[in-house]
Design a protein around this motif. Structure first.
Motif, mmCIF file in Angstrom:
data_model
loop_
_atom_site.group_PDB
_atom_site.id
_atom_site.type_symbol
_atom_site.label_atom_id
_atom_site.label_comp_id
_atom_site.label_asym_id
_atom_site.label_seq_id
_atom_site.Cartn_x
_atom_site.Cartn_y
_atom_site.Cartn_z
ATOM 1 N N CYS A 88 -31.355 -19.312 3.853
ATOM 2 C CA CYS A 88 -29.830 -18.529 3.239
ATOM 3 C C CYS A 88 -29.611 -17.732 5.239
ATOM 4 N N GLU A 91 -29.237 -16.763 -2.560
ATOM 5 C CA GLU A 91 -29.398 -18.333 -2.102
ATOM 6 C C GLU A 91 -27.888 -18.826 -2.641
ATOM 7 N N ALA A 117 -25.472 -17.378 -0.036
ATOM 8 C CA ALA A 117 -25.534 -18.243 1.356
ATOM 9 C C ALA A 117 -25.629 -19.508 1.296
#
Length: 361
Positions: free
Chosen positions: A202, A237, A240
């Motif tokens: 991330c 996640e 990101a």
């Protein structure tokens, strides 16, 4: 204010410094000297407004410092008018405050001990988040052909063998330096992406979003996104990864990631909607995505819809296209109600909300 100095550009000339301008809003990018002069002169709107302000990184150093060992970095923000142009009264107030602090001694401004003091209390100075600050320093260093920080070596060592809890020793500056130099370390980056722990992935993607990565690195990011897209516990996640691929040179890779996200449950996450609107705005106002995205925004609630759409409408290149879709007869009842709320009950963003959004994004 000194009659001889009426613009920030003139002040820098009087200080006899070389300077580089950077947009420091959603994505850090270089601004040309011509762009700054036209913007400060009121000829053009700010290229990338953020929360209806111009967020700037200003790097400068004395003209006689050929090795750039005395580079200073100021982070400034100025309000914009309805057209996205500089609010000149605010710029004048900034200059007045600055010149008083300098006591008209421009030579003193070149000394390190003076530079920190002259900005204290200036309302147009902002402190970036640790993540944004690290990326700004990495990009400025690369642009000025300076060496990367010592932290990058640790990041590279970890990327070579990303396992265990060693990631807790990594600093954001090392990840920012590595992302900034992605062209030189493509093998290491691509090999590591599949195995990076979520916190490292991330943070690294939040660094990559500032760079026009190539298809090879984007493919590694999209593959991991494909492998996690059905995992409801991997929202951070997924967000990101979408941010990391958003500035890829190849638009087809960005669209592939967008298609994955728009067809998965994570699209209902407010942070994903906000991230898409700020990182993929040009794609989202296209015929292919605009109505789909607006429908998802409307489903997230009237306040979310209003905040995101107002920010998009403030960007001149997007306004007319976005309005065309807002007026579309094909919109759902939910979207129609959200649009009605937007135009009947405008809700300007407060300073508190601005600050919260800045810290988060």
């Amino acid at each position: 204010m000194s009659a001889a100095i009426s613009t920030l550009y003139q002040l820098l000339e009087n200080m006899q410094v070389n300077c580089r301008w950077f947009d420091a809003g959603h994505r850090i990018s270089k601004l040309s000297q011509s762009q700054w002069q036209q913007f400060e002169g009121g000829q053009i709107g700010y290229p990338h407004p953020y929360l209806k302000q111009a967020y700037l990184g200003l790097a400068f150093w004395p003209e006689d410092d050929q090795r750039k060992q005395q580079v200073q970095l100021w982070c400034l923000r100025f309000p914009l008018d309805e057209q996205g142009k500089l609010d000149l009264a605010s710029r004048d107030q900034f200059l007045k405050h600055l010149l008083i602090a300098l006591s008209s001694n421009l030579e003193a401004a070149k000394k390190d001990e003076q530079l920190t003091a002259v900005l204290e209390g200036n309302p147009y100075v902002f402190k970036p988040s640790e993540e944004k600050q690290a990326n700004l320093h990495a990009i400025v260093s690369q642009q000025l052909k300076q060496p990367h920080s010592a932290f990058m070596s640790t990041a590279l060592e970890y990327f070579a063998k990303p396992e265990g809890d060693d990631w807790q020793q990594l600093g954001i500056q090392g990840l920012a330096d590595l992302a900034c130099r992605w062209q030189d370390y493509q093998n290491e980056i691509c090999a590591a992406i599949a195995n990076l722990p979520s916190p490292v992935l991330c943070s690294f993607c939040h660094c990559l979003e500032h760079h026009a990565i190539n298809g090879r690195i984007a493919d590694a990011l999209v593959l991991r996104l494909e492998n996690t897209i059905e995992d409801s516990d991997a929202k951070a996640e997924q967000i990101a990864l979408m941010r990391g691929v958003s500035f890829c040179q190849d638009a087809t890779r960005v669209e592939k990631a967008l298609n994955l996200v728009l067809s998965s449950p994570v699209i209902m996450d407010v942070e994903m909607l906000v991230s898409l609107s700020s990182r993929c705005s040009e794609q989202l106002v296209s015929d292919k995505y605009a109505l789909v995205f607006l429908e998802h925004l409307a489903a997230a609630g009237n306040d979310v819809f209003a905040a995101v759409v107002q920010e998009l409408l403030f960007q001149a290149p997007l306004r007319e296209t976005l309005l065309r879709f807002i007026r579309s007869p094909d919109r759902s009842e939910t979207l129609s109600q959200a649009i009605g709320h937007l135009f009947s009950q405008p809700k300007p963003q407060t300073a508190t909300e601005d600050k919260a959004a800045e810290q988060k994004h």
